[in-house]
Motif scaffolding. Structure first.
Motif: not given
Lengths: 182, 552
Positions: A109, A112, A114, A140, A143, A146-147, A150, B187, B189-190, B193, B236, B240, B243, B248, B265-266, B269, B273
């Motif tokens: 993957i 393909s 990059f 950010w 978040p 919020i981290l 955790v 997003d 990332l949030t 978290v 992961y 991707l 990428g 995000f 493909n990216l 996948a 995931l």
């Protein structure tokens, strides 16, 4: 192939090689030390793509804290550290087959996605501490805050799982808990 | 830069020109008030833990949690009135209402507010179950000391001394915070978290049962390991997708997906995931393996909280990611999600038939119900302005409300059927419950009928809405599969009712503990909602329908 790309390739090779050794060695302390090499080589890769802040965080947190913590945990729990201390299960071969398949799939993957990319010499600014700080405390910030919760929750949880009540503070240090009765 | 900070910098002999300027982020505190209220509740809980005397702590902690949740509920109502302005696009009003807040990290729109309300109500009734102390001789249903070995002398001492873990309340509040942020994330990332904030306290809470502690600890470790694994998949996938799209943010991902900016493909996948991580949390097949063990081993109050709350949060997030972020690629993910939905319904319903333990039975029931909800998700019917047909988002939200109340009620009843060793898990021992306690058995029968989807219960209306949304989205094979598996599952639910009322009890039969007012209130409220939503679903259905679609 430019100098940057050549160095990147070499560092990636070191990272992959030491990662393989980290999972295949039979001594658990050796595994932790190979991990240092893996993480260090990855930090080098970060540096080459211009992510200087992340690179130093990688060195400080992963090598400086995580691996050292791992070694401390081994030491304090008196876990066996001699030869054959990294126990393997009978599923070893199955696990190896699955990892090879997954690694192959993900690599395909990545290739393909990059394949045509070239590594430019690092530009200043993008991965600097200043721009990361700007992003963390600007876009950010929620978040990020919020981290911290955790971590607080993990701390409370660690206390729950390990603290003995005030009535039982007469236990000697290293007091082994009783076995379950069955 | 303000004059004040400028002066401070001058004192430190630094030139302000050397430093980059950081503008203060814009945080809409009013719109975020429900989340902030729960954060404050959790932090006050931690302070109470540090400062309050031990004897007073349990009562104080439960009071703090309940008051905090009520405050957050009030704030949610306020937000729903004041902050859900219409969203316009090129002069026309869209179905979506709301806005993004906190520098685009969260989006507070109709679905967010509806799910917040649901989560807070579920948390409120779950906290009443957490606070129940009438069933274990004046102690809570959680272990006195998690650190001592199960069955050892330390455990007996802790019980004798009346030691209790009161940290369960702040931990539950942290989990609730994660649940609220998860479906509101704008997003990935949030969202990640939030996933961690919601998961970590739940892993811990699962291991704290007072009875059958080895089973409980096994459940916690299993949940932790598999959960960490699924989080890694999720992360992961995020990498991707980043990428692929270079962002995000869900809206930016949507733009990238619609324009097909790079090799597919990216994206494929990455979507796969990410869906693994989310489908794990909603316990869809083939990621359901943890569910029965964890539901069985965890303290029943935690199971109820988790079953209702995690499902709401995870489905909210699943819908937001796939409808907003990957909406442009829906012909790629919908066929796969349809297969997952059918598998989940079939496996859930078929394995359900073979269950002999009440909590495992409710776990497989949870899996089957995830399948029913997935039909509406895979149908992906987004509605059009001016028509009243129920959309997928509204159908899922209504079903979550229906299912959450019934499942919390069923678990609350499971805490009451007991013998000398604690809760009676084995279904055979429930035989004759109808003679021992007709009211309790009747209410449990009501929940079973609701799970089965019999008319005049909430479950029927729930199934009706999800299947009609799937139908509108041209996913009729799912509707057929859903109706068939409903019939299979109904066979089992009816068998439980027959067992309770018409089978001869084994030995002395089960005993029913007399709970305090808390568990009684939980059962009364959940039963009432199950009936009311079955007979007059209109108001809640309207609320779900008016919530509209996601803000992009």
């Amino acid at each position: 192939m430019s100098m940057v790309e050549l160095t990147f390739l070499m560092l990636s090779g070191v990272a992959v090689f030491s990662a393989l050794l980290a999972v295949s060695t039979t001594q658990v302390v050796h595994a932790a030390l190979w991990l240092v090499l893996t993480l260090g080589a990855i930090a080098g890769c970060y540096l080459l793509i211009g992510a200087e802040f992340i690179a130093w965080v990688q060195v400080l947190i992963y090598i400086g804290a995580v691996v050292v913590l791992l070694l401390f945990a081994l030491m304090l729990t008196r876990a066996p550290t001699g030869p054959d201390s990294a126990t393997t299960t009978s599923n070893r071969n199955v696990a190896a087959a699955v990892s090879v398949l997954v690694a192959g799939g993900l690599a395909a993957i990545m290739v393909s996605g990059f394949a045509g990319e070239r590594l430019a010499p690092p530009r200043g600014g993008v991965g600097s501490a200043a721009s990361i700080g700007d992003a963390i405390f600007g876009t950010w910030v929620l978040p990020f805050e919020i981290l911290s919760l955790v971590l607080l929750a993990a701390l409370v949880g660690a206390i729950v799982l390990t603290r003995r009540g005030p009535e039982r503070d007469n236990g000697a240090p290293g007091d082994v808990p009783e076995r379950a009765q069955h | 830069m303000t004059a004040l900070t400028g002066a401070v910098l001058a004192q430190n002999a630094l030139s302000a020109a050397d430093l980059p300027q950081i503008g203060a982020p814009a945080i809409e505190y009013g719109t975020l008030s429900p989340v902030l209220a729960i954060t404050a509740t959790a932090l006050i809980g931690v302070l109470v833990e540090a400062g309050a005397p031990r004897r007073a702590r349990f009562g104080l902690q439960s009071a703090v949690a309940i008051v905090g949740i009520l405050a957050a509920l009030a704030a949610t109502v306020w937000v729903s009135i004041h902050d859900l302005g219409k969203v316009s696009f090129e002069g026309t009003d869209l179905l979506a209402r709301g806005k993004t807040v906190a520098e685009g990290a969260l989006v507070v729109d109709g679905p967010t507010v509806f799910l917040w309300g649901l989560l807070l109500v579920f948390a409120l009734v779950s906290m009443l179950m957490f606070a129940e102390r009438g069933l274990e001789g004046g102690l809570s249903g959680f272990t006195g000391q998690a650190a001592v070995a199960p069955g050892g002398a330390g455990e007996r001492e802790a019980t004798m001394a009346g030691i209790e873990h009161t940290e369960i309340f702040p931990l539950a509040m942290f989990a609730l915070l994660g649940m609220m942020v998860f479906p509101a994330s704008n997003d990935l990332l949030t969202m990640f978290v939030a996933l961690e904030v919601l998961s970590l306290p739940l892993y811990l809470l699962c291991g704290l049962a007072r009875r059958r502690r080895l089973l409980s600890q096994e459940a916690a470790v299993k949940y932790f390991l598999l959960g960490a694994f699924s989080s890694a998949f999720f992360l992961y996938g995020i990498a991707l997708v980043y990428g692929y799209s270079g962002s995000f943010t869900l809206a930016a991902i949507d733009t990238a997906v619609s324009n097909q900016i790079a090799g597919q493909n990216l994206l494929l996948a990455g979507m796969a995931l990410i869906s693994v991580g989310l489908l794990f949390k909603v316990s869809a097949v083939p990621f359901q393996a943890w569910t029965p063990d964890v539901y069985q081993g965890a303290p029943t109050a935690v199971t109820a909280f988790m079953a209702a709350g995690t499902k709401v949060a995870a489905f909210g997030a699943l819908l937001r990611v796939f409808f907003v972020g990957f909406g442009g690629a829906q012909w790629d993910w919908r066929p796969l999600m349809m297969i997952v939905a059918v598998l989940t319904m079939v496996v859930g319903a078929v394995v359900l038939i073979r269950q002999t333990d009440v909590k495992r039975m409710l776990a497989y029931s949870a899996i089957a119900h995830s399948g029913f909800i997935l039909t509406a998700f895979a149908g992906a019917y987004e509605g059009s302005a001016g028509t009243a047909t129920i959309t997928s988002v509204s159908a899922v939200m209504f079903y979550l409300a229906v299912y959450g109340f019934s499942t919390i009620g069923a678990f609350a009843i499971a805490t009451l059927v007991r013998d000398g060793g604690g809760e009676v898990g084995h279904l055979a021992r429930w035989a004759g419950l109808g003679r021992e306690s007709p009211v309790l058995a009747g209410v449990f029968a009501l929940f079973m009928l609701s799970f089965a989807g019999i008319p005049l219960t909430a479950g029927f209306m729930g199934k009706w809405t999800v299947f009609s949304a799937a139908w509108s989205g041209y996913a009729w094979p799912l509707v057929v599969a859903g109706v068939l598996t409903s019939a299979v599952a109904a066979y089992f639910y009816v068998r439980v009712i027959v067992l309770m009322f018409f089978a001869d009890p084994e030995g002395d039969g089960p005993t029913v503990a007399v709970p305090s007012v808390m568990t009684s209130a939980v059962i009364a409220v959940t039963a009432a909602v199950t009936i009311v939503l079955g007979i007059v679903p209109g108001p809640v259905l309207d609320l779900a329908q008016n919530a509209g679609t996601f803000v992009r």
